[in-house]
Design an enzyme around this catalytic site. Structure first.
Site, PDB file in Angstrom:
ATOM      1  N   CYS A 199       0.721   0.245   5.740  1.00  0.00           N
ATOM      2  CA  CYS A 199       2.178   0.125   5.771  1.00  0.00           C
ATOM      3  C   CYS A 199       2.655  -0.277   7.178  1.00  0.00           C
ATOM      4  CB  CYS A 199       2.810   1.409   5.253  1.00  0.00           C
ATOM      5  SG  CYS A 199       4.463   1.125   4.618  1.00  0.00           S
TER       6      CYS A 199
ATOM      7  N   HIS B 176       0.252   3.195   0.674  1.00  0.00           N
ATOM      8  CA  HIS B 176      -0.233   4.417   1.327  1.00  0.00           C
ATOM      9  C   HIS B 176      -1.372   5.062   0.552  1.00  0.00           C
ATOM     10  CE1 HIS B 176       2.880   4.938   4.437  1.00  0.00           C
ATOM     11  NE2 HIS B 176       3.650   4.282   3.573  1.00  0.00           N
TER      12      HIS B 176
ATOM     13  N   GLU C 291      -3.519   6.919   1.601  1.00  0.00           N
ATOM     14  CA  GLU C 291      -3.751   8.274   2.132  1.00  0.00           C
ATOM     15  C   GLU C 291      -2.866   9.316   1.459  1.00  0.00           C
ATOM     16  OE1 GLU C 291      -2.306   5.808   3.614  1.00  0.00           O
ATOM     17  OE2 GLU C 291      -0.471   6.467   4.598  1.00  0.00           O
TER      18      GLU C 291
HETATM   19  N1  GLN Z   1       9.443   0.060   6.978  1.00  0.00           N
HETATM   20  C1  GLN Z   1       8.544   0.663   7.914  1.00  0.00           C
HETATM   21  C2  GLN Z   1       8.362  -0.182   9.154  1.00  0.00           C
HETATM   22  O1  GLN Z   1       8.988  -1.148   9.328  1.00  0.00           O
HETATM   23  C3  GLN Z   1       7.181   0.931   7.296  1.00  0.00           C
HETATM   24  C4  GLN Z   1       7.268   2.022   6.270  1.00  0.00           C
HETATM   25  C5  GLN Z   1       6.041   2.841   6.112  1.00  0.00           C
HETATM   26  O2  GLN Z   1       5.109   2.799   6.924  1.00  0.00           O
HETATM   27  N2  GLN Z   1       6.052   3.674   5.114  1.00  0.00           N
HETATM   28  O3  GLN Z   1       7.555   0.162   9.969  1.00  0.00           O
END
Ligand code: GLN
Length: 198
Positions: free
Chosen positions: A83, A178, A180
């Site tokens: 992410c 995610h 994890e």
């Molecule tokens: N939107 C977040 C960002 O720009 C990422 C979101 C996440 O890691 N769950 O870093």
């Protein structure tokens, strides 16, 4: 045969560090929390967690770890980014905030917040051919997508609409969701295979 547990760092400036630490420890890695440049020494691999890429970017510069991290990645350190971690791995960023930087390494354009805000978070079951059956339960939380991949990188899975949400390139593995937080360990296992081979 002597096998020692691989030393895997988790960049711990912000984000879901504990979830990654739990999965990696379960899989037999020796986990180290990394905030300062000196803590990169001797690592066999590194995880860039989910969280907020703008915050992690700013803190990485404040802690003086941005440049050493870039050099370590460019030098072949195996990295798993999830992410926000995927955003930080991308060579090119779409919809970043003004002045936002990444560590880079993955020849990809990654778009932040591709699905909108927190309320647009969702879960999906994804086929990931390199992982085989069963499908991956994937949690997308303000998630990015991979808009474009350079020739050195390979897409690992996509949403039903075709948008790519995981890719790898050499020792780098980037995932928009995610694993994890959904008891999915196969991405971490794949990463640890890279770590052991590197
Ligand atoms: N939107 C977040 C960002 O720009 C990422 C979101 C996440 O890691 N769950 O870093």
């Amino acid at each position: 045969m002597v096998t020692t547990a691989p030393r895997v760092g988790i960049l711990s400036l912000q984000g879901d560090v504990r979830e990654h630490a739990r999965v990696l420890t379960e899989l037999g890695a020796q986990v180290e929390l990394v905030r300062r440049p000196g803590e990169l020494a001797g690592l066999d691999g590194l995880v860039l967690p989910g969280g907020e890429s703008t915050v992690i970017d700013k803190l990485s510069r404040a802690f003086g770890i941005q440049r050493p991290l870039r050099e370590a990645i460019a030098g072949g350190l195996p990295v798993l980014g999830t992410c926000a971690g995927l955003i930080l791995l991308a060579d090119r960023l779409a919809d970043g905030i003004a002045g936002q930087e990444t560590f880079g390494g993955l020849d990809a354009t990654v778009r932040r917040n591709a699905f909108g805000g927190q309320v647009e978070s969702f879960e999906a079951d994804l086929e990931v051919p390199v992982l085989g059956a069963p499908t991956v339960r994937a949690a997308f939380i303000r998630a990015p997508v991979i808009e474009q991949l350079g020739p050195a990188a390979t897409a690992l899975c996509a949403l039903p609409d075709g948008r790519v949400v995981a890719a790898e390139q050499g020792n780098l593995l980037g995932v928009a969701f995610h694993p994890e937080s959904t008891a999915e360990t196969r991405f971490h296992r794949r990463f640890l295979d890279r770590v052991r081979r590197a």
